[in-house]
Design an enzyme around this catalytic site. Structure first.
Site, PDB file in Angstrom:
ATOM      1  N   ALA A  32      45.295 -27.689  -9.572  1.00 27.53           N
ATOM      2  CA  ALA A  32      44.913 -26.663  -8.575  1.00 27.53           C
ATOM      3  C   ALA A  32      43.871 -27.288  -7.652  1.00 27.53           C
ATOM      4  O   ALA A  32      42.762 -26.781  -7.479  1.00 27.53           O
ATOM      5  CB  ALA A  32      44.407 -25.389  -9.238  1.00 27.53           C
ATOM      6  N   HIS A  37      38.055 -31.893  -4.993  1.00 32.01           N
ATOM      7  CA  HIS A  37      38.732 -32.973  -5.727  1.00 32.01           C
ATOM      8  C   HIS A  37      39.060 -34.131  -4.782  1.00 32.01           C
ATOM      9  O   HIS A  37      38.927 -35.297  -5.137  1.00 32.01           O
ATOM     10  CB  HIS A  37      40.047 -32.468  -6.342  1.00 32.01           C
ATOM     11  CG  HIS A  37      39.877 -31.446  -7.412  1.00 32.01           C
ATOM     12  ND1 HIS A  37      40.289 -30.143  -7.259  1.00 32.01           N
ATOM     13  CD2 HIS A  37      39.354 -31.540  -8.655  1.00 32.01           C
ATOM     14  CE1 HIS A  37      40.036 -29.465  -8.370  1.00 32.01           C
ATOM     15  NE2 HIS A  37      39.466 -30.287  -9.232  1.00 32.01           N
ATOM     16  N   LYS A 149      29.207 -29.767  -9.416  1.00 30.16           N
ATOM     17  CA  LYS A 149      29.214 -28.324  -9.700  1.00 30.16           C
ATOM     18  C   LYS A 149      29.141 -28.141 -11.219  1.00 30.16           C
ATOM     19  O   LYS A 149      28.507 -27.241 -11.719  1.00 30.16           O
ATOM     20  CB  LYS A 149      30.475 -27.656  -9.141  1.00 30.16           C
ATOM     21  CG  LYS A 149      30.488 -26.158  -9.425  1.00 30.16           C
ATOM     22  CD  LYS A 149      31.570 -25.447  -8.663  1.00 30.16           C
ATOM     23  CE  LYS A 149      32.946 -25.699  -9.227  1.00 30.16           C
ATOM     24  NZ  LYS A 149      33.161 -25.105 -10.558  1.00 30.16           N
ATOM     25  N   ASP A 150      29.813 -29.059 -11.929  1.00 26.83           N
ATOM     26  CA  ASP A 150      29.756 -29.050 -13.396  1.00 26.83           C
ATOM     27  C   ASP A 150      28.650 -30.011 -13.847  1.00 26.83           C
ATOM     28  O   ASP A 150      28.908 -31.012 -14.513  1.00 26.83           O
ATOM     29  CB  ASP A 150      31.116 -29.477 -13.965  1.00 26.83           C
ATOM     30  CG  ASP A 150      32.210 -28.514 -13.577  1.00 26.83           C
ATOM     31  OD1 ASP A 150      32.171 -27.370 -14.043  1.00 26.83           O
ATOM     32  OD2 ASP A 150      33.094 -28.892 -12.772  1.00 26.83           O
ATOM     33  N   SER A 185      36.248 -24.406  -6.052  1.00 29.34           N
ATOM     34  CA  SER A 185      36.637 -24.368  -7.458  1.00 29.34           C
ATOM     35  C   SER A 185      38.098 -23.960  -7.533  1.00 29.34           C
ATOM     36  O   SER A 185      38.558 -23.120  -6.738  1.00 29.34           O
ATOM     37  CB  SER A 185      35.784 -23.320  -8.187  1.00 29.34           C
ATOM     38  OG  SER A 185      36.374 -23.003  -9.433  1.00 29.34           O
ATOM     39  N   ARG A 187      39.285 -22.126  -9.656  1.00 23.20           N
ATOM     40  CA  ARG A 187      39.308 -20.705 -10.036  1.00 23.20           C
ATOM     41  C   ARG A 187      39.205 -19.771  -8.834  1.00 23.20           C
ATOM     42  O   ARG A 187      39.538 -18.594  -8.960  1.00 23.20           O
ATOM     43  CB  ARG A 187      38.156 -20.404 -11.003  1.00 23.20           C
ATOM     44  CG  ARG A 187      38.356 -21.015 -12.368  1.00 23.20           C
ATOM     45  CD  ARG A 187      37.137 -20.803 -13.220  1.00 23.20           C
ATOM     46  NE  ARG A 187      37.144 -21.703 -14.360  1.00 23.20           N
ATOM     47  CZ  ARG A 187      37.704 -21.427 -15.520  1.00 23.20           C
ATOM     48  NH1 ARG A 187      38.276 -20.267 -15.696  1.00 23.20           N
ATOM     49  NH2 ARG A 187      37.682 -22.305 -16.502  1.00 23.20           N
TER      50      ARG A 187
END
Ligand code: PAF
Length: 279
Positions: A32, A37, A149-150, A185, A187
């Site tokens: 996704a 990315h 972000k992570d 994200s 999500r």
């Protein structure tokens, strides 16, 4: 772009690359894909001769089975996006290829696994470590690229690489944001139009809270975030913490200049995380 689904075939190809001293950059993902990315792919392409991206929705890192089921999957679109970005190799293994046996590995990350994501998603980092170790053994990259972000995940992966006695360089890359500030994200694609609008309030609240922390205090900033989120229907705060770089919770406002604030919220059923540096 070459696409591999089998470990043996990918390994054989990468052996040829390494035999001629070409460096390998690796971007592990769960698909996704979004521009965040793609920015990792671009950074890898600048730093290494060959860039490998993996897409694997790793079941062992989902502590909530409903979350795993609804996780967005769009392999054809992802492959086209990667091809356009100039990615050299895409690895898309099956669950059986990655986990041929049910053997569960356990990792000890100490304190890091007891706070924030570690506290609220029990078993999550163990699953992340399990798959990242497996992918690192398969790809054996020189450098691997992760989005900050992570933030806590990047720390876990750095600790994992130490435990593996590996010299893979872990490169922490900047967060990419949408025009309204929402951190990119996978999500986000699961949010309805209304939820997507509500979600854009998260970075705004984080920015305001940062100013409050810097000018008034940590306690007041935390209070502000919790009050603001309570006012928003369909949003639920899981945590908002102001920490030092090692993720120790800060209480002394004097230390706040070099802090990082981290948040996890639910917008409807969708869990979003974000963070912001204070310096
Ligand atoms: O950040 C992710 O997308 C995943 O946690 C990772 C690192 C690809 C492992 O499944």
């Amino acid at each position: 772009m070459l696409i591999f689904t089998k470990i043996a075939e990918l390994r054989a190809f990468l052996k040829g690359i390494k035999d001629v001293n070409q460096s390998v950059g690796f971007v592990p993902t769960m698909g996704a894909l979004h521009n965040g990315h793609i920015s990792l792919i671009s950074i890898s392409k600048k730093a290494c001769n060959i860039t490998v991206c993996s897409i694997f929705v790793n079941p062992t890192q989902f502590n909530d089975k409903a979350d795993l089921k609804r996780y967005p999957r769009m392999p054809e679109k992802d492959a086209a996006f990667l091809e356009k970005a100039g990615c050299d190799v895409l690895f898309m293994p099956s669950v059986e290829e990655i986990y041929p046996t049910e053997k569960k590995e356990t990792y000890d990350f100490g304190y890091l696994n007891t706070v924030l994501e570690g506290k609220y998603r029990p078993g999550h980092f163990n699953g992340v470590a399990q798959v990242v170790k497996r992918l690192f053994e398969i790809v054996a990259p020189d450098k691997a690229f992760f989005g900050s972000k992570d933030y806590q995940q990047v720390m876990i992966i750095k600790a994992l690489v130490k435990q593996m006695n590996s010299n893979i360089e872990i490169v922490n890359c900047p967060i990419l944001r949408e025009a309204d500030g929402l951190a990119m994200s996978s999500r986000n694609t699961l949010l309805s139009k209304e939820e997507r609008e509500i979600a854009s309030l998260v970075p705004k609240i984080m920015q305001e809270a940062k100013q409050i922390a810097l000018t008034t205090g940590i306690h007041e900033a935390k209070q502000f975030v919790s009050n603001e989120i309570l006012k928003i229907p369909d949003m639920k705060l899981e945590y908002y913490e102001i920490c030092d770089a090692d993720l120790n919770e800060l209480t002394d406002t004097k230390q706040v200049k070099n802090a990082i604030a981290l948040i996890a919220v639910f917008v409807g059923k969708i869990r979003l995380i974000d963070n912001i540096m204070f310096n």
